[in-house]
Motif scaffolding. Sequence first.
Motif, PDB file in Angstrom:
ATOM      1  N   GLY A  93      51.816   2.375  -0.994  1.00  0.00           N
ATOM      2  CA  GLY A  93      51.252   1.746  -1.864  1.00  0.00           C
ATOM      3  C   GLY A  93      51.703   1.465  -3.265  1.00  0.00           C
ATOM      4  O   GLY A  93      51.104   0.541  -3.793  1.00  0.00           O
ATOM      5  N   GLN A  94      51.769   2.645  -3.714  1.00  0.00           N
ATOM      6  CA  GLN A  94      52.227   2.623  -4.720  1.00  0.00           C
ATOM      7  C   GLN A  94      53.660   2.081  -5.482  1.00  0.00           C
ATOM      8  O   GLN A  94      54.103   1.787  -6.378  1.00  0.00           O
ATOM      9  CB  GLN A  94      53.082   4.230  -5.631  1.00  0.00           C
ATOM     10  CG  GLN A  94      51.908   4.935  -5.723  1.00  0.00           C
ATOM     11  CD  GLN A  94      51.770   6.790  -5.528  1.00  0.00           C
ATOM     12  OE1 GLN A  94      53.022   7.351  -5.278  1.00  0.00           O
ATOM     13  NE2 GLN A  94      51.179   7.577  -5.956  1.00  0.00           N
ATOM     14  N   LEU A  95      54.758   2.022  -3.946  1.00  0.00           N
ATOM     15  CA  LEU A  95      55.899   0.822  -4.158  1.00  0.00           C
ATOM     16  C   LEU A  95      55.465  -0.954  -3.669  1.00  0.00           C
ATOM     17  O   LEU A  95      55.999  -1.596  -4.340  1.00  0.00           O
ATOM     18  CB  LEU A  95      56.680   1.295  -2.760  1.00  0.00           C
ATOM     19  CG  LEU A  95      57.272   2.617  -2.799  1.00  0.00           C
ATOM     20  CD1 LEU A  95      58.620   3.003  -1.962  1.00  0.00           C
ATOM     21  CD2 LEU A  95      58.469   2.997  -4.524  1.00  0.00           C
ATOM     22  N   ILE A  96      54.503  -0.891  -3.009  1.00  0.00           N
ATOM     23  CA  ILE A  96      54.369  -2.127  -2.493  1.00  0.00           C
ATOM     24  C   ILE A  96      53.404  -2.605  -3.481  1.00  0.00           C
ATOM     25  O   ILE A  96      52.731  -4.337  -3.788  1.00  0.00           O
ATOM     26  CB  ILE A  96      53.943  -2.321  -1.466  1.00  0.00           C
ATOM     27  CG1 ILE A  96      52.435  -1.774  -1.223  1.00  0.00           C
ATOM     28  CG2 ILE A  96      55.001  -2.254  -0.325  1.00  0.00           C
ATOM     29  CD1 ILE A  96      51.609  -1.893   0.856  1.00  0.00           C
ATOM     30  N   VAL A 116      48.322  -5.434   0.866  1.00  0.00           N
ATOM     31  CA  VAL A 116      47.961  -4.551   1.887  1.00  0.00           C
ATOM     32  C   VAL A 116      48.056  -3.130   2.179  1.00  0.00           C
ATOM     33  O   VAL A 116      48.813  -2.815   2.706  1.00  0.00           O
ATOM     34  CB  VAL A 116      49.002  -5.318   3.025  1.00  0.00           C
ATOM     35  CG1 VAL A 116      49.618  -6.524   2.808  1.00  0.00           C
ATOM     36  CG2 VAL A 116      50.732  -5.049   2.468  1.00  0.00           C
ATOM     37  N   ASP A 117      47.819  -1.892   0.835  1.00  0.00           N
ATOM     38  CA  ASP A 117      47.670  -1.079   1.507  1.00  0.00           C
ATOM     39  C   ASP A 117      46.912  -0.393   2.258  1.00  0.00           C
ATOM     40  O   ASP A 117      47.766   1.208   2.355  1.00  0.00           O
ATOM     41  CB  ASP A 117      47.162  -0.481  -0.723  1.00  0.00           C
ATOM     42  CG  ASP A 117      47.702  -0.998  -1.975  1.00  0.00           C
ATOM     43  OD1 ASP A 117      48.053  -2.375  -1.105  1.00  0.00           O
ATOM     44  OD2 ASP A 117      47.633  -0.510  -2.441  1.00  0.00           O
ATOM     45  N   TRP A 118      46.299  -0.998   2.974  1.00  0.00           N
ATOM     46  CA  TRP A 118      45.814  -0.483   3.421  1.00  0.00           C
ATOM     47  C   TRP A 118      46.308   0.441   5.074  1.00  0.00           C
ATOM     48  O   TRP A 118      45.558   0.672   5.645  1.00  0.00           O
ATOM     49  CB  TRP A 118      43.838  -1.176   4.205  1.00  0.00           C
ATOM     50  CG  TRP A 118      44.408  -2.530   4.839  1.00  0.00           C
ATOM     51  CD1 TRP A 118      44.963  -4.132   3.522  1.00  0.00           C
ATOM     52  CD2 TRP A 118      44.968  -3.148   6.225  1.00  0.00           C
ATOM     53  NE1 TRP A 118      45.151  -4.783   4.535  1.00  0.00           N
ATOM     54  CE2 TRP A 118      45.179  -4.389   5.643  1.00  0.00           C
ATOM     55  CE3 TRP A 118      45.174  -2.323   6.946  1.00  0.00           C
ATOM     56  CZ2 TRP A 118      45.739  -5.117   6.992  1.00  0.00           C
ATOM     57  CZ3 TRP A 118      44.671  -2.983   8.386  1.00  0.00           C
ATOM     58  CH2 TRP A 118      45.486  -4.350   8.263  1.00  0.00           C
ATOM     59  N   LEU A 119      46.848  -0.599   5.294  1.00  0.00           N
ATOM     60  CA  LEU A 119      47.920  -0.770   5.935  1.00  0.00           C
ATOM     61  C   LEU A 119      48.315   0.848   6.171  1.00  0.00           C
ATOM     62  O   LEU A 119      48.800   1.833   7.230  1.00  0.00           O
ATOM     63  CB  LEU A 119      48.863  -1.355   5.985  1.00  0.00           C
ATOM     64  CG  LEU A 119      49.212  -2.857   6.304  1.00  0.00           C
ATOM     65  CD1 LEU A 119      50.539  -3.166   6.703  1.00  0.00           C
ATOM     66  CD2 LEU A 119      48.939  -3.223   7.829  1.00  0.00           C
ATOM     67  N   PHE A 120      48.403   1.963   5.468  1.00  0.00           N
ATOM     68  CA  PHE A 120      48.467   3.145   5.010  1.00  0.00           C
ATOM     69  C   PHE A 120      47.395   4.126   4.644  1.00  0.00           C
ATOM     70  O   PHE A 120      47.567   5.591   4.496  1.00  0.00           O
ATOM     71  CB  PHE A 120      49.786   2.907   3.375  1.00  0.00           C
ATOM     72  CG  PHE A 120      51.232   2.391   4.204  1.00  0.00           C
ATOM     73  CD1 PHE A 120      52.157   2.430   5.084  1.00  0.00           C
ATOM     74  CD2 PHE A 120      50.959   0.989   3.932  1.00  0.00           C
ATOM     75  CE1 PHE A 120      53.242   1.982   5.363  1.00  0.00           C
ATOM     76  CE2 PHE A 120      52.213   0.265   3.723  1.00  0.00           C
ATOM     77  CZ  PHE A 120      53.067   0.800   4.809  1.00  0.00           C
TER      78      PHE A 120
END
Length: 926
Positions: free
Chosen positions: A557-560, A921-925
């Motif tokens: 999440g920090q990268l995207i 799209v953080d929720w993917l992780f």
Amino acid sequence: MTPSQWKSLFASCLLLGCLWLGVGRAVGSPVPAAASQTIVVPKAAHARLRYGAERLAAALRAAGYPVTITAQDKPGRRNQILVGLATDALLRQAAATLHAPAPAAPGKEGFSIVSADNHTVLISGADNSGALYGCLELAEQVKSAGRLPEQLSLRQQPEMVLRGACIGVQKPYYLPGRTVYEYPYTPETFPWLYDKQLWIRYLDMLADNRMNSLYLWNGHPFASLVRLKDYPYAVEVDEATFRKNEEIYRFLTAEADKRGIWVIQMFYNIIVSKPFAEHHGIKTQDRNRPITPLLADYTRKSIAAFVEKYPHVGLMVALGEAMEGVGQDDVDWFTKTIIPGVQDGLKALGQTELPPIVLRAHDTDAPRVINAALPLYKNLYTEAKFNGEALTTYTPRGSWAELHRKLSSMNSVHIENVHILANLEPFRYASADFIQKSVQAMHGTYGANGLHLYPQASYWDWPYTADKAPERLLQIDRDWMWYKAWARYAWQANRPRPAEIDYWGQQLGELFGTDAAAGKQVLEAYEQAGEIEPKLLRRYGITDGNRQTLTLGMLMGQLINPRRYGLFTLLYESEAPEGEMIIEYAEKEAKGLPHVGETPVQVASEVVAHGQAAVAAIERAAPSVTKNQAEFARVRNDMYCQAALANFYADKARAALLVLRYKYSRNVADLEQAVPLLARSVQHWEKMVALTQDTYLYANSMQTAQRKIPMRGVDATYITWAEMLPVYQKELLNLRRNIDSLKTVKLVPPVQQTTRLAAAPVTLQTKAGRYAAAAGQSVFADTTVTITALAPELAGLTGLRLSKAQMLSQGTEIRFTTRQPVKLLVGYFNAKNPRYLPAPQLETDASANDYGQADIKISNAVAVAGMPPVNVHTYTFKAGTHTLYLGKGAALLLGFIDASQPLRPYNAGLGTGLGDQTKEVDWLFE
């Protein structure tokens, strides 16, 4: 005798003669029966000359020379080394009678060394420090050659005016009942502070490296070192400790002065002692409080007493962090409290020599402050961070470079601060090439003329390193090359590169008992590894500050979605070459736009190559090592650690780009391609765990709530690689699970599964209007501005309606009582403007997470007519009565909720005009 017997006898005599003359002797071994030497200093010689003579005598004795030191004002006949100022009668008479060039040293702190008749050497200094450095230079030559050189003709002077290192008199944790920077000087907290032998070793190291300043960092040191007549209750330590502090501080400053070193005591503004605060019913520090006569009087008298008591100590002033940012208060505090305090102390002391005052440019308008101060005090310096709190580039640019250039152009010396190094710790760093180029950039790009060097790692845990060893390693031993390299280039930056490779190869070869060729392989390993962490942070990082521990990795999440974590854009705009962040690269790919400068894909390939080259070089050196094998094994392991780190980031960054491709394409196949890359990054992390679990105690030396990335590091948690492994494994598991769900059913992302937040009851003592959070509601008591849209979670909360004019002129103060733990939701307008309350930023405010408020919870959560989008942060409070002061600027107070209510971070996308592009799209992780 037969011819063969004569031949044998001749060979034996020749061998004896050679041994007598030292021919064929191994470099560095003693010279038998060497001619005795007399080191002569003037009768009235300064302590620095006597110290220099002693250091030179020690080197000569180690090389086999009998040595005596004498004080006289006339030269002797032969075999003498004369040490003094270029103006001393001793050196002038020797030059005239012994046919040497007239002593004429270069400028400040410069020296010359010349040979004269009758085996005499003249060391003349422009000043006492110059003469000392001349002695140290000759001592080094004797040590290197194993003898006193026959012919000498050398002139040197330093390029940088102030060259120094710092020690934090601070800890990795908070003391009970205290907050950041508050550490009284006590033997219980800082046993090393009272270790005189350790100080001697450290000061000798500084002198050997020609450093002339030592910075001691502490929030409020005065209450540990001086007692005030008007505020006797302000002292923070007991009487026995107070006496110990006086004794060790006088010892330290005297020993430092003998080595030509200014001790410079740093302090934060405005912090007062805990007993003083309790006596007056105030906080020890409060960034947003105004200057009061009481605070000014106490601080001015503390400084005056300190200057009077310790005359050979300068001051370093940090106006930011514990004062409210930039403004007139900074100018007034510096010119009406601090400088007058120094002047009061000098007057009481009867001293005319002005101790240096260094103004730290952090979180203040330093040019404005210096302009106001220069007419009042002449010995002023400015200091600013070179690459923030990291080491990222030797090509700084942008607005940060402009600030440095502006400060360098003023009538004070500007100092470059190599600060914290949060992206390097805990691994060794000794890239002479990167360091040399950095110092050249300090001169060429910034126009600076001073160096202020932090420890390479473990700043908060001085004097120890993070290595797991039978006995704790000392930073000055492990990181000797860090200090030596920065100091070498601060003395002279433009040294030819081939000669530097030879120099460092010899140094490393001597350390590990190899030849110079193998030493150069160790250097090659250091220099290849030395590119990895700088490149990783400047292309993938969130911040240049110590709230991020780069070597512990980053969440997907920090990268995207770095903006969710308080992205510090200066890192990319000024402290990196021109290039693109991961999110910028992905957007350009989706839109078919050309790329610019250094890219995330490029860096992924480069750091992997650097890691492979570092490992290969250290393996080439390994067979030759005969000395210090344990340390070499640690260096070798560090190369493997950094190679594994590079591989982890490279694969994770490539996976992140595929995930971001899905953001635009909504093609699940893009996510499926990311899975093996993310899985490989986890495998690299497993290797990191294996490499570090028996070799390192921790990764990050600051182990408080300031640590935010990759995980919040409260109470020494998430400080090892093993602690992070389950986090990265869970990310992979969540991605696989969410991909399966996307393929089988139409998954509603968690961010769309909204649950309204319920208002929590509090008793408000502050006079404020109330409103139900909803579209059409006005948010300020004195304007008609209304909400046009808000995130569904917020609907129905009870907001607090205050005067916008009062928020701008006086700030926002809220006093309330609660019977249960609660969170206050505060909306920050997403724009940099004096009209808006600035969002919490740990880069400039160490208290910016005291209430857990540093991270954005819902970005673009509220749209207000005619104003920027609003990001929501939360402040957490325990049951009880509280007062919160938020500083000056408009903000929204959206209401209180129960502290246990979950609040999933996401981007609501309101008020931005970007539509679906804001759907993260953080929720993917998760």
